[in-house]
Design a protein around this motif. Structure first.
Motif, PDB file in Angstrom:
ATOM      1  N   VAL A   1       0.835  -1.207   0.000  1.00  0.00           N
ATOM      2  CA  VAL A   1       0.000   0.000   0.000  1.00  0.00           C
ATOM      3  C   VAL A   1       0.867   1.253   0.000  1.00  0.00           C
ATOM      4  O   VAL A   1       0.567   2.237  -0.691  1.00  0.00           O
ATOM      5  N   ILE A   2       1.955   1.229   0.747  1.00  0.00           N
ATOM      6  CA  ILE A   2       2.852   2.399   0.790  1.00  0.00           C
ATOM      7  C   ILE A   2       3.456   2.644  -0.593  1.00  0.00           C
ATOM      8  O   ILE A   2       3.513   3.782  -1.065  1.00  0.00           O
ATOM      9  N   TYR A   3       3.914   1.573  -1.266  1.00  0.00           N
ATOM     10  CA  TYR A   3       4.465   1.726  -2.612  1.00  0.00           C
ATOM     11  C   TYR A   3       3.422   2.317  -3.573  1.00  0.00           C
ATOM     12  O   TYR A   3       3.738   3.135  -4.434  1.00  0.00           O
TER      13      TYR A   3
ATOM     14  N   ILE B   1      12.293  -9.234  -9.257  1.00  0.00           N
ATOM     15  CA  ILE B   1      11.558  -9.204 -10.522  1.00  0.00           C
ATOM     16  C   ILE B   1      10.473  -8.130 -10.526  1.00  0.00           C
ATOM     17  O   ILE B   1      10.183  -7.542 -11.563  1.00  0.00           O
ATOM     18  N   GLY B   2       9.880  -7.850  -9.373  1.00  0.00           N
ATOM     19  CA  GLY B   2       8.811  -6.859  -9.329  1.00  0.00           C
ATOM     20  C   GLY B   2       9.257  -5.498  -9.794  1.00  0.00           C
ATOM     21  O   GLY B   2       8.654  -4.904 -10.698  1.00  0.00           O
ATOM     22  N   GLN B   3      10.327  -4.969  -9.213  1.00  0.00           N
ATOM     23  CA  GLN B   3      10.776  -3.640  -9.602  1.00  0.00           C
ATOM     24  C   GLN B   3      11.438  -3.651 -10.973  1.00  0.00           C
ATOM     25  O   GLN B   3      11.294  -2.696 -11.754  1.00  0.00           O
TER      26      GLN B   3
ATOM     27  N   TYR C   1      10.947  -2.031 -16.639  1.00  0.00           N
ATOM     28  CA  TYR C   1      11.216  -2.430 -18.021  1.00  0.00           C
ATOM     29  C   TYR C   1       9.944  -2.400 -18.869  1.00  0.00           C
ATOM     30  O   TYR C   1       9.967  -1.956 -20.021  1.00  0.00           O
ATOM     31  N   LEU C   2       8.819  -2.844 -18.316  1.00  0.00           N
ATOM     32  CA  LEU C   2       7.575  -2.844 -19.075  1.00  0.00           C
ATOM     33  C   LEU C   2       7.077  -1.435 -19.363  1.00  0.00           C
ATOM     34  O   LEU C   2       6.383  -1.197 -20.354  1.00  0.00           O
ATOM     35  N   GLN C   3       7.436  -0.469 -18.502  1.00  0.00           N
ATOM     36  CA  GLN C   3       7.002   0.915 -18.711  1.00  0.00           C
ATOM     37  C   GLN C   3       8.048   1.752 -19.442  1.00  0.00           C
ATOM     38  O   GLN C   3       7.856   2.962 -19.595  1.00  0.00           O
ATOM     39  N   GLN C   4       9.135   1.115 -19.909  1.00  0.00           N
ATOM     40  CA  GLN C   4      10.151   1.842 -20.666  1.00  0.00           C
ATOM     41  C   GLN C   4       9.493   2.476 -21.893  1.00  0.00           C
ATOM     42  O   GLN C   4       8.897   1.788 -22.714  1.00  0.00           O
ATOM     43  N   PRO C   5       9.546   3.810 -22.042  1.00  0.00           N
ATOM     44  CA  PRO C   5       8.817   4.472 -23.126  1.00  0.00           C
ATOM     45  C   PRO C   5       9.330   4.073 -24.504  1.00  0.00           C
ATOM     46  O   PRO C   5      10.435   3.555 -24.667  1.00  0.00           O
ATOM     47  N   GLY C   6       8.499   4.300 -25.499  1.00  0.00           N
ATOM     48  CA  GLY C   6       8.893   4.054 -26.878  1.00  0.00           C
ATOM     49  C   GLY C   6      10.106   4.882 -27.270  1.00  0.00           C
ATOM     50  O   GLY C   6      10.368   5.943 -26.703  1.00  0.00           O
TER      51      GLY C   6
ATOM     52  N   ALA D   1      18.126  -4.331  -4.147  1.00  0.00           N
ATOM     53  CA  ALA D   1      17.471  -3.193  -4.796  1.00  0.00           C
ATOM     54  C   ALA D   1      18.465  -2.088  -5.119  1.00  0.00           C
ATOM     55  O   ALA D   1      18.412  -1.474  -6.198  1.00  0.00           O
ATOM     56  N   GLN D   2      19.395  -1.844  -4.196  1.00  0.00           N
ATOM     57  CA  GLN D   2      20.414  -0.828  -4.458  1.00  0.00           C
ATOM     58  C   GLN D   2      21.327  -1.239  -5.608  1.00  0.00           C
ATOM     59  O   GLN D   2      21.731  -0.413  -6.431  1.00  0.00           O
ATOM     60  N   MET D   3      21.645  -2.521  -5.679  1.00  0.00           N
ATOM     61  CA  MET D   3      22.456  -3.023  -6.796  1.00  0.00           C
ATOM     62  C   MET D   3      21.734  -2.829  -8.122  1.00  0.00           C
ATOM     63  O   MET D   3      22.342  -2.434  -9.126  1.00  0.00           O
ATOM     64  N   ILE D   4      20.431  -3.102  -8.127  1.00  0.00           N
ATOM     65  CA  ILE D   4      19.636  -2.936  -9.353  1.00  0.00           C
ATOM     66  C   ILE D   4      19.672  -1.484  -9.812  1.00  0.00           C
ATOM     67  O   ILE D   4      19.916  -1.190 -10.995  1.00  0.00           O
ATOM     68  N   PHE D   5      19.439  -0.564  -8.902  1.00  0.00           N
ATOM     69  CA  PHE D   5      19.425   0.856  -9.274  1.00  0.00           C
ATOM     70  C   PHE D   5      20.810   1.320  -9.731  1.00  0.00           C
ATOM     71  O   PHE D   5      20.925   2.140 -10.653  1.00  0.00           O
ATOM     72  N   THR D   6      21.854   0.804  -9.107  1.00  0.00           N
ATOM     73  CA  THR D   6      23.216   1.159  -9.520  1.00  0.00           C
ATOM     74  C   THR D   6      23.488   0.681 -10.942  1.00  0.00           C
ATOM     75  O   THR D   6      24.049   1.424 -11.775  1.00  0.00           O
ATOM     76  N   LEU D   7      23.085  -0.540 -11.253  1.00  0.00           N
ATOM     77  CA  LEU D   7      23.302  -1.083 -12.595  1.00  0.00           C
ATOM     78  C   LEU D   7      22.451  -0.356 -13.638  1.00  0.00           C
ATOM     79  O   LEU D   7      22.904  -0.122 -14.760  1.00  0.00           O
TER      80      LEU D   7
END
Length: 472
Positions: free
Chosen positions: A29-31, A279-281, A286-291, A409-415
């Motif tokens: 809910v917070i997210y 996988i969630g984030q 990735y699915l919302q990556q714009p055209g 999560a921090q690793m994902i954002f860094t990459l």
């Protein structure tokens, strides 16, 4: 007689299911309302503490309340936790300032303790053959309810008010409280077990310091203050660990956690938390990556949310099936199957992520693999733990999971920030295909690491493993 037993079991499963839903709703809910909070409160830099404080309290509460449930009765502690979650939701719903919002979300972090408490309750009330399936079912319910709650909370927030998300959580907690009160039998406190609560709580500030560094280190910069906070956290945990090891009746029994199967199961959970559970984030972004960029699926937030909900539905295949395999062949086999499926999914994602259909298929496979592996790890812990210590050890496993999730999560954002696609017409800078491939590769490596650990787990049957834990 059989009819009464069946009604009791249905009531028990209903109560445990609601506990799993409330636990999932805590952070979901917070997210779902973060974008609204950024518009409603002027101090954007402080909004991140809404999430950070939740994870801090959740990690500490899972271990502490799990142990208190073992000592004082799991039903009693579960009802107290649900009552505090309701109070936290009420404070956040009525908050007139960001400070009170953070206080309310901190109290709601106690919801994480419902997971180890639920595992302890099911072990108290179910026969040994039914426990692995029940663990798998609760894990699947948690995954699916997270997707449903995300969409439901979004509808409430969009059409009523942003406070509606917290009222929604309050109602869920109230329903769970009534179900637990009516369907879960009273469990007697453990006589003769006196622990030093004050010294045992030393782990809380140490763990909090480490999680704050993980969550905020990149934003603060790695200066002397950040390194000092990290060193202080490690130091406090070392002092606490030495003290708990020497205590005859510790709050958290590190000797029990030193069991070979427990150690390796927790290592598996760390790899899962840093890897395939992300996988969630990853898919949401990735699915919302714009055209205009490779892949360019450009789904809306609602479209991405519906896609993830449909993907999460496949956990109903993996979770219960994992439990059945664990009951028949041991949780080690279920963990190996799940991590193998997840590894294959992320390996395929590296090469097939250019089309939407292939990307979604890989995400489905990863979800099935995670739904296999996640409850398998908890079943591994339960196999190797005396029944009266179930909530304690599974609570500590949740702590490992929460810390690993934050670090992953921090690793994902860094990459993702490591390489950018050419700027679009609106000068928006987005991760490039190379950045996403690095993310997919990183998740694959962590999942393979978990698989390697799973292969080293003992092959002893579950019954023998429990007897060994009792002997120790």
């Amino acid at each position: 007689m059989q009819s009464a037993q069946r009604r009791n079991r249905i009531g028990l499963y209903t109560a445990l299911t609601l506990l799993s839903i409330v636990s999932s709703a805590g952070i979901t809910v917070i997210y779902s309302m973060l974008s609204v909070l950024y518009r409603h409160f002027p101090d954007a830099s402080a909004i991140g503490w809404v999430v950070t404080i939740y994870w801090l309290v959740s990690a500490i509460a899972a271990a502490l309340c799990g142990r208190l449930g073992d000592l004082m009765g799991r039903r009693k502690i579960t009802l107290w936790v649900l009552g505090l979650c309701m109070a936290g939701a009420l404070i956040a719903a009525l908050a007139a300032s960001l400070e009170w919002m953070i206080v309310g979300c901190a109290i709601q972090g106690l919801a994480s303790a419902l997971t180890p408490l639920a595992f302890g309750i099911l072990r108290e009330n179910l026969d040994a053959k039914s426990i692995p399936f029940a663990v798998g079912l609760l894990s699947a319910v948690g995954m699916i309810s997270a997707g449903v709650i995300y969409l439901s909370a979004g509808v409430v927030i969009d059409h009523y008010s942003w406070q509606g998300g917290f009222w929604f959580k309050l109602i869920l907690a109230l329903a769970a409280m009534l179900a637990v009160y009516l369907a879960v039998h009273h469990s007697e406190p453990k006589a003769g077990q006196r622990v030093s609560l004050f010294s045992g709580l030393l782990f809380a500030p140490g763990l909090a310091a480490l999680l704050v560094v993980v969550q905020k280190g990149a934003a603060w910069g790695w200066d002397a203050y950040t390194w000092g906070l990290l060193a202080a956290g490690v130091g406090v945990l070392l002092v606490w660990g030495r003290q708990q090891w020497q205590q005859p009746a510790p709050l958290i029994d590190l000797r029990l956690l030193a069991n070979r199967q427990v150690i390796r199961a927790n290592l598996c959970m760390v790899c899962i938390g840093m890897g395939c559970v992300q996988i969630g984030q990853v898919m949401s972004l990735y699915l919302q990556q714009p055209g205009g960029t490779l892949g360019s699926f450009g789904l809306s937030a609602t479209g991405a949310g519906l896609s993830m909900l449909c993907i999460n539905l496949f956990s109903l295949i993996g979770g219960p099936l994992s439990g059945r395999i664990a009951a028949r062949r041991g949780a080690r086999s279920a963990a190996i199957i799940g991590l193998s499926i997840a590894s294959a999914a992320w390996a395929a994602m590296l090469f097939l992520h250019a089309t939407l259909a292939a990307t979604l298929a890989c995400a489905v496979l990863s979800t099935i693999g995670f739904a296999f592996a996640h409850p398998a790890v908890y079943n591994l812990i339960i196999e190797a733990t005396p029944a009266e210590r179930t909530s304690e050890t599974t609570g500590v496993t949740y702590v490992f999971f929460a810390c690993a999730f934050a670090l992953g999560a921090q690793m994902i954002f860094t990459l993702l920030a490591s390489d950018h696609a050419p700027p679009m017409a609106n000068a928006l800078s987005l991760p490039s295909d190379l950045a996403y491939m690095r993310v997919f590769g990183y998740v694959l490596v962590m999942t393979l690491a978990g698989l390697a650990v799973a292969f080293t787990l003992p092959k002893r049957p579950a019954k023998e493993q429990v007897e060994l834990a009792l002997a120790e």
